[in-house]
Design a protein around this motif. Structure first.
Motif, PDB file in Angstrom:
ATOM      1  N   TRP A 271       1.535  -5.711 -10.156  1.00  0.00           N
ATOM      2  CA  TRP A 271       1.320  -7.128 -10.490  1.00  0.00           C
ATOM      3  C   TRP A 271       2.438  -7.987  -9.920  1.00  0.00           C
ATOM      4  CZ3 TRP A 271       4.551 -10.427 -13.167  1.00  0.00           C
ATOM      5  CH2 TRP A 271       4.030 -11.683 -13.476  1.00  0.00           C
ATOM      6  N   TYR A 272       3.683  -7.584 -10.100  1.00  0.00           N
ATOM      7  CA  TYR A 272       4.810  -8.383  -9.618  1.00  0.00           C
ATOM      8  C   TYR A 272       4.795  -8.493  -8.100  1.00  0.00           C
ATOM      9  CZ  TYR A 272       9.569 -10.028  -8.910  1.00  0.00           C
ATOM     10  OH  TYR A 272      10.664 -10.773  -8.518  1.00  0.00           O
ATOM     11  N   ARG A 273       4.507  -7.400  -7.429  1.00  0.00           N
ATOM     12  CA  ARG A 273       4.477  -7.427  -5.967  1.00  0.00           C
ATOM     13  C   ARG A 273       3.405  -8.398  -5.458  1.00  0.00           C
ATOM     14  NH1 ARG A 273       6.201  -1.488  -6.236  1.00  0.00           N
ATOM     15  NH2 ARG A 273       8.113  -1.452  -4.972  1.00  0.00           N
TER      16      ARG A 273
ATOM     17  N   ASP B  89      -2.986  -3.035  -1.878  1.00  0.00           N
ATOM     18  CA  ASP B  89      -3.013  -2.155  -3.050  1.00  0.00           C
ATOM     19  C   ASP B  89      -1.586  -1.717  -3.354  1.00  0.00           C
ATOM     20  OD1 ASP B  89      -3.841  -0.540  -5.125  1.00  0.00           O
ATOM     21  OD2 ASP B  89      -4.422   1.126  -3.823  1.00  0.00           O
ATOM     22  N   PRO B  90      -0.760  -2.648  -3.832  1.00  0.00           N
ATOM     23  CA  PRO B  90       0.659  -2.324  -4.038  1.00  0.00           C
ATOM     24  C   PRO B  90       0.856  -1.294  -5.137  1.00  0.00           C
ATOM     25  CG  PRO B  90       0.129  -4.467  -4.983  1.00  0.00           C
ATOM     26  CD  PRO B  90      -1.079  -4.033  -4.197  1.00  0.00           C
ATOM     27  N   PRO B  91       1.877  -0.442  -4.983  1.00  0.00           N
ATOM     28  CA  PRO B  91       2.147   0.572  -6.003  1.00  0.00           C
ATOM     29  C   PRO B  91       2.947  -0.008  -7.169  1.00  0.00           C
ATOM     30  CG  PRO B  91       3.727   0.776  -4.229  1.00  0.00           C
ATOM     31  CD  PRO B  91       2.776  -0.313  -3.821  1.00  0.00           C
TER      32      PRO B  91
ATOM     33  N   THR C  92      -1.731  -7.306   7.786  1.00  0.00           N
ATOM     34  CA  THR C  92      -2.603  -8.197   7.045  1.00  0.00           C
ATOM     35  C   THR C  92      -3.372  -9.046   8.056  1.00  0.00           C
ATOM     36  OG1 THR C  92      -2.713 -10.063   5.491  1.00  0.00           O
ATOM     37  CG2 THR C  92      -0.608  -9.727   6.643  1.00  0.00           C
ATOM     38  N   HIS C  93      -4.479  -8.499   8.529  1.00  0.00           N
ATOM     39  CA  HIS C  93      -5.262  -9.163   9.555  1.00  0.00           C
ATOM     40  C   HIS C  93      -5.870 -10.465   9.053  1.00  0.00           C
ATOM     41  CE1 HIS C  93      -4.957  -5.904  12.470  1.00  0.00           C
ATOM     42  NE2 HIS C  93      -5.142  -5.048  11.469  1.00  0.00           N
TER      43      HIS C  93
ATOM     44  N   ALA D 233       0.884  -1.164   0.000  1.00  0.00           N
ATOM     45  CA  ALA D 233       0.000   0.000   0.000  1.00  0.00           C
ATOM     46  C   ALA D 233       0.919   1.209   0.000  1.00  0.00           C
ATOM     47  CB  ALA D 233      -0.927  -0.008   1.210  1.00  0.00           C
ATOM     48  N   ASP D 234       0.369   2.402   0.150  1.00  0.00           N
ATOM     49  CA  ASP D 234       1.217   3.594   0.160  1.00  0.00           C
ATOM     50  C   ASP D 234       1.927   3.786   1.487  1.00  0.00           C
ATOM     51  OD1 ASP D 234      -1.004   4.255   1.633  1.00  0.00           O
ATOM     52  OD2 ASP D 234      -1.205   6.277   0.806  1.00  0.00           O
TER      53      ASP D 234
END
Length: 266
Positions: free
Chosen positions: A250-252, A240-242, A211-212, A205-206
Protein backbone atom coordinates in the motif's frame (compact mmCIF):
# COMPACT_ATOMS: atom_id res chain seq x y z
CA UNK A 1 26.97 -30.47 3.68
CA UNK A 2 30.31 -29.50 2.14
CA UNK A 3 30.62 -26.78 -0.49
CA UNK A 4 33.14 -26.90 -3.35
CA UNK A 5 34.41 -24.05 -5.50
CA UNK A 6 35.46 -24.46 -9.14
CA UNK A 7 37.28 -21.63 -10.95
CA UNK A 8 37.63 -21.57 -14.74
CA UNK A 9 39.72 -19.32 -16.96
CA UNK A 10 37.05 -18.89 -19.65
CA UNK A 11 33.34 -18.19 -19.63
CA UNK A 12 32.68 -21.13 -21.95
CA UNK A 13 34.29 -23.57 -19.51
CA UNK A 14 32.27 -22.12 -16.63
CA UNK A 15 29.09 -22.33 -18.68
CA UNK A 16 29.76 -26.00 -19.45
CA UNK A 17 30.28 -26.75 -15.75
CA UNK A 18 26.90 -25.21 -14.95
CA UNK A 19 25.24 -28.08 -16.79
CA UNK A 20 25.77 -30.38 -13.79
CA UNK A 21 23.20 -30.65 -11.02
CA UNK A 22 23.62 -28.83 -7.72
CA UNK A 23 25.76 -26.07 -9.23
CA UNK A 24 25.39 -22.32 -8.89
CA UNK A 25 27.37 -19.57 -10.60
CA UNK A 26 29.01 -16.87 -8.48
CA UNK A 27 29.99 -13.42 -9.70
CA UNK A 28 30.86 -11.13 -6.80
CA UNK A 29 29.25 -13.40 -4.22
CA UNK A 30 26.85 -10.92 -2.61
CA UNK A 31 23.88 -13.18 -3.45
CA UNK A 32 25.46 -16.64 -3.46
CA UNK A 33 27.50 -16.28 -0.27
CA UNK A 34 24.41 -15.00 1.49
CA UNK A 35 22.51 -18.07 0.31
CA UNK A 36 25.27 -20.31 1.67
CA UNK A 37 25.26 -18.52 5.01
CA UNK A 38 21.48 -18.91 5.22
CA UNK A 39 21.78 -22.67 4.71
CA UNK A 40 20.53 -22.98 1.13
CA UNK A 41 20.82 -26.71 0.33
CA UNK A 42 19.82 -26.47 -3.34
CA UNK A 43 23.46 -26.45 -4.48
CA UNK A 44 26.78 -27.88 -3.30
CA UNK A 45 29.16 -26.55 -5.97
CA UNK A 46 29.98 -22.94 -6.79
CA UNK A 47 31.36 -22.07 -10.23
CA UNK A 48 33.16 -18.86 -11.13
CA UNK A 49 35.34 -17.60 -13.96
CA UNK A 50 38.29 -15.22 -14.22
CA UNK A 51 37.67 -14.57 -17.94
CA UNK A 52 38.96 -11.00 -18.51
CA UNK A 53 36.29 -10.34 -21.15
CA UNK A 54 33.65 -10.42 -18.42
CA UNK A 55 35.43 -7.61 -16.54
CA UNK A 56 35.79 -5.29 -19.54
CA UNK A 57 34.03 -1.97 -20.15
CA UNK A 58 33.87 -0.70 -23.73
CA UNK A 59 32.46 2.69 -24.68
CA UNK A 60 32.24 4.04 -28.22
CA UNK A 61 29.91 5.92 -30.55
CA UNK A 62 28.38 2.58 -31.41
CA UNK A 63 27.32 1.94 -27.82
CA UNK A 64 28.43 0.67 -24.43
CA UNK A 65 29.34 -2.88 -23.48
CA UNK A 66 29.75 -3.79 -19.80
CA UNK A 67 30.96 -7.25 -18.85
CA UNK A 68 28.91 -9.20 -16.35
CA UNK A 69 31.80 -9.33 -13.85
CA UNK A 70 32.23 -5.56 -13.78
CA UNK A 71 31.64 -4.35 -10.22
CA UNK A 72 29.73 -1.29 -9.06
CA UNK A 73 33.06 0.15 -7.94
CA UNK A 74 34.41 -0.21 -11.47
CA UNK A 75 31.35 1.57 -12.87
CA UNK A 76 31.90 4.43 -10.43
CA UNK A 77 35.54 4.71 -11.43
CA UNK A 78 34.86 4.82 -15.19
CA UNK A 79 34.66 8.39 -16.56
CA UNK A 80 32.52 7.31 -19.51
CA UNK A 81 29.76 5.94 -17.23
CA UNK A 82 29.20 8.97 -15.02
CA UNK A 83 25.45 8.96 -15.76
CA UNK A 84 25.28 5.50 -14.11
CA UNK A 85 27.17 6.60 -10.99
CA UNK A 86 24.01 7.31 -8.92
CA UNK A 87 22.68 3.83 -9.71
CA UNK A 88 26.00 2.13 -8.88
CA UNK A 89 26.31 4.15 -5.67
CA UNK A 90 22.85 2.98 -4.63
CA UNK A 91 24.09 -0.61 -4.30
CA UNK A 92 25.17 -1.09 -0.67
CA UNK A 93 28.24 0.44 0.93
CA UNK A 94 31.81 0.58 -0.42
CA UNK A 95 32.64 -3.02 0.54
CA UNK A 96 29.56 -4.36 -1.25
CA UNK A 97 30.12 -2.14 -4.31
CA UNK A 98 33.64 -3.55 -4.68
CA UNK A 99 32.17 -7.06 -4.94
CA UNK A 100 28.66 -6.70 -6.39
CA UNK A 101 28.64 -7.23 -10.16
CA UNK A 102 26.49 -5.94 -12.99
CA UNK A 103 25.54 -9.49 -13.95
CA UNK A 104 24.66 -10.48 -10.40
CA UNK A 105 22.44 -7.44 -9.96
CA UNK A 106 20.22 -8.74 -12.77
CA UNK A 107 19.22 -11.63 -10.50
CA UNK A 108 18.69 -9.64 -7.31
CA UNK A 109 15.09 -9.86 -6.03
CA UNK A 110 13.13 -6.88 -4.73
CA UNK A 111 13.93 -4.76 -2.74
CA UNK A 112 17.39 -5.07 -4.34
CA UNK A 113 18.50 -4.78 -7.96
CA UNK A 114 18.74 -0.98 -8.15
CA UNK A 115 21.34 -1.00 -10.94
CA UNK A 116 19.12 -3.22 -13.07
CA UNK A 117 16.40 -0.56 -12.94
CA UNK A 118 18.84 1.91 -14.51
CA UNK A 119 19.81 -0.56 -17.24
CA UNK A 120 16.15 -1.23 -18.00
CA UNK A 121 15.50 2.48 -18.55
CA UNK A 122 18.46 2.50 -20.95
CA UNK A 123 16.83 -0.30 -22.98
CA UNK A 124 19.81 -2.59 -22.37
CA UNK A 125 20.33 -5.96 -24.00
CA UNK A 126 21.76 -9.00 -22.20
CA UNK A 127 24.11 -11.56 -23.71
CA UNK A 128 23.55 -15.06 -22.31
CA UNK A 129 25.78 -18.02 -23.14
CA UNK A 130 23.73 -20.55 -25.04
CA UNK A 131 20.80 -18.18 -25.59
CA UNK A 132 22.36 -15.27 -27.47
CA UNK A 133 21.35 -11.64 -26.96
CA UNK A 134 17.96 -10.63 -25.62
CA UNK A 135 16.28 -7.46 -24.43
CA UNK A 136 16.71 -6.93 -20.70
CA UNK A 137 12.97 -6.63 -20.21
CA UNK A 138 12.46 -10.05 -21.79
CA UNK A 139 15.38 -11.50 -19.83
CA UNK A 140 13.89 -10.35 -16.52
CA UNK A 141 10.57 -11.97 -17.42
CA UNK A 142 12.26 -15.24 -18.39
CA UNK A 143 15.29 -15.43 -16.11
CA UNK A 144 13.80 -18.06 -13.80
CA UNK A 145 13.09 -20.37 -16.74
CA UNK A 146 16.46 -20.04 -18.48
CA UNK A 147 17.96 -22.79 -16.36
CA UNK A 148 21.01 -22.97 -14.11
CA UNK A 149 23.33 -23.48 -17.08
CA UNK A 150 22.62 -20.00 -18.49
CA UNK A 151 25.50 -17.59 -17.93
CA UNK A 152 25.16 -13.85 -18.46
CA UNK A 153 28.32 -12.48 -20.08
CA UNK A 154 27.57 -8.80 -20.75
CA UNK A 155 25.02 -6.03 -21.11
CA UNK A 156 24.98 -3.51 -23.96
CA UNK A 157 23.13 -0.23 -24.43
CA UNK A 158 23.33 3.14 -26.13
CA UNK A 159 24.65 5.97 -23.99
CA UNK A 160 21.88 8.44 -23.11
CA UNK A 161 21.78 11.96 -24.49
CA UNK A 162 23.11 14.72 -22.25
CA UNK A 163 20.79 15.31 -19.29
CA UNK A 164 18.17 12.83 -20.57
CA UNK A 165 18.80 10.11 -17.99
CA UNK A 166 17.75 10.38 -14.35
CA UNK A 167 17.74 7.97 -11.40
CA UNK A 168 16.15 7.99 -7.96
CA UNK A 169 16.27 5.53 -5.09
CA UNK A 170 13.99 6.03 -2.10
CA UNK A 171 15.30 4.35 1.04
CA UNK A 172 14.71 4.64 4.78
CA UNK A 173 18.42 4.26 5.49
CA UNK A 174 20.85 6.41 3.52
CA UNK A 175 22.93 5.85 1.54
CA UNK A 176 22.92 2.05 1.45
CA UNK A 177 19.55 0.86 2.73
CA UNK A 178 17.25 -1.45 0.79
CA UNK A 179 14.85 0.40 -1.48
CA UNK A 180 11.31 1.47 -0.78
CA UNK A 181 11.24 2.05 -4.52
CA UNK A 182 13.66 2.83 -7.33
CA UNK A 183 12.93 4.80 -10.49
CA UNK A 184 15.03 5.40 -13.59
CA UNK A 185 13.98 7.32 -16.68
CA UNK A 186 15.42 8.29 -20.04
CA UNK A 187 13.41 11.23 -21.36
CA UNK A 188 14.01 12.86 -24.77
CA UNK A 189 12.38 16.22 -25.58
CA UNK A 190 11.95 18.35 -28.67
CA UNK A 191 10.30 21.77 -28.94
CA UNK A 192 9.11 21.60 -25.33
CA UNK A 193 7.40 18.21 -25.56
CA UNK A 194 8.47 14.66 -24.71
CA UNK A 195 9.16 12.65 -27.87
CA UNK A 196 10.50 9.48 -26.24
CA UNK A 197 10.24 8.10 -22.71
CA UNK A 198 11.50 4.98 -21.00
CA UNK A 199 10.61 4.62 -17.33
CA UNK A 200 11.70 1.66 -15.19
CA UNK A 201 10.57 0.84 -11.67
CA UNK A 202 12.09 -1.21 -8.87
CA UNK A 203 10.08 -2.68 -5.95
CA UNK A 204 6.87 -2.40 -7.96
CA UNK A 205 7.01 -6.15 -8.70
CA UNK A 206 9.29 -9.04 -7.77
CA UNK A 207 11.80 -7.71 -10.35
CA UNK A 208 12.45 -4.47 -12.22
CA UNK A 209 9.70 -3.54 -14.70
CA UNK A 210 8.97 -0.94 -17.38
CA UNK A 211 5.84 1.17 -16.98
CA UNK A 212 4.77 1.34 -20.61
CA UNK A 213 1.47 3.00 -19.72
CA UNK A 214 3.24 5.94 -18.08
CA UNK A 215 5.67 6.20 -20.99
CA UNK A 216 2.84 6.41 -23.51
CA UNK A 217 0.98 8.97 -21.39
CA UNK A 218 4.07 11.19 -21.27
CA UNK A 219 4.90 11.28 -24.99
CA UNK A 220 3.63 14.38 -26.78
CA UNK A 221 3.14 16.36 -23.60
CA UNK A 222 5.26 19.06 -21.94
CA UNK A 223 7.28 18.12 -18.89
CA UNK A 224 5.25 20.36 -16.58
CA UNK A 225 3.15 19.56 -13.51
CA UNK A 226 0.01 19.44 -15.64
CA UNK A 227 1.73 17.69 -18.53
CA UNK A 228 3.01 14.75 -16.48
CA UNK A 229 -0.19 14.22 -14.46
CA UNK A 230 -1.61 11.50 -16.76
CA UNK A 231 1.70 9.62 -16.60
CA UNK A 232 1.67 9.61 -12.80
CA UNK A 233 -1.77 8.03 -12.80
CA UNK A 234 -0.84 5.55 -15.53
CA UNK A 235 2.26 4.43 -13.59
CA UNK A 236 -0.01 2.63 -11.14
CA UNK A 237 -1.30 0.31 -13.87
CA UNK A 238 0.03 -3.24 -13.87
CA UNK A 239 2.21 -2.95 -10.77
CA UNK A 240 2.31 -5.50 -7.95
CA UNK A 241 4.57 -4.12 -5.22
CA UNK A 242 5.70 -6.46 -2.44
CA UNK A 243 5.09 -6.04 1.26
CA UNK A 244 8.27 -6.57 3.26
CA UNK A 245 10.17 -5.26 6.26
CA UNK A 246 11.00 -2.08 4.33
CA UNK A 247 7.51 -0.99 3.28
CA UNK A 248 4.02 -2.28 2.58
CA UNK A 249 2.56 -2.69 -0.88
CA UNK A 250 0.00 0.00 0.00
CA UNK A 251 2.72 2.49 0.94
CA UNK A 252 4.73 1.82 -2.21
CA UNK A 253 1.65 2.47 -4.34
CA UNK A 254 0.96 5.71 -2.50
CA UNK A 255 4.44 7.17 -2.86
CA UNK A 256 5.17 6.07 -6.44
CA UNK A 257 3.34 8.98 -8.14
CA UNK A 258 4.92 11.45 -5.72
CA UNK A 259 8.49 10.40 -6.38
CA UNK A 260 7.96 9.80 -10.09
CA UNK A 261 6.65 13.35 -10.35
CA UNK A 262 9.70 14.71 -8.56
CA UNK A 263 12.01 12.75 -10.83
CA UNK A 264 10.31 13.91 -14.02
CA UNK A 265 10.18 17.56 -12.98
CA UNK A 266 13.59 17.69 -11.32
Amino acid sequence: MGMSLQTFSTASEAQAALGASGVRYMGGGTLVVRAVNEGDLSFSTIVRTTDPALSAIETSDAGVRVGASVTMGMVLAHPGLSYLAPAARAVGGPAVRNMATVGGNLFAPAPYGDFTVALLALDAKVSVSGSGEMALEAFLQERDSLGASALVTSVTFAAPATDSFRFLKVSRVHPKGAAVLTIAADIREEAGSVVQARIALGCMADRAIRTHAAEAALVGRPRTKEGIAPALTAALEGIDPPTDAIASAWYRREVLPVHLGRLLLG
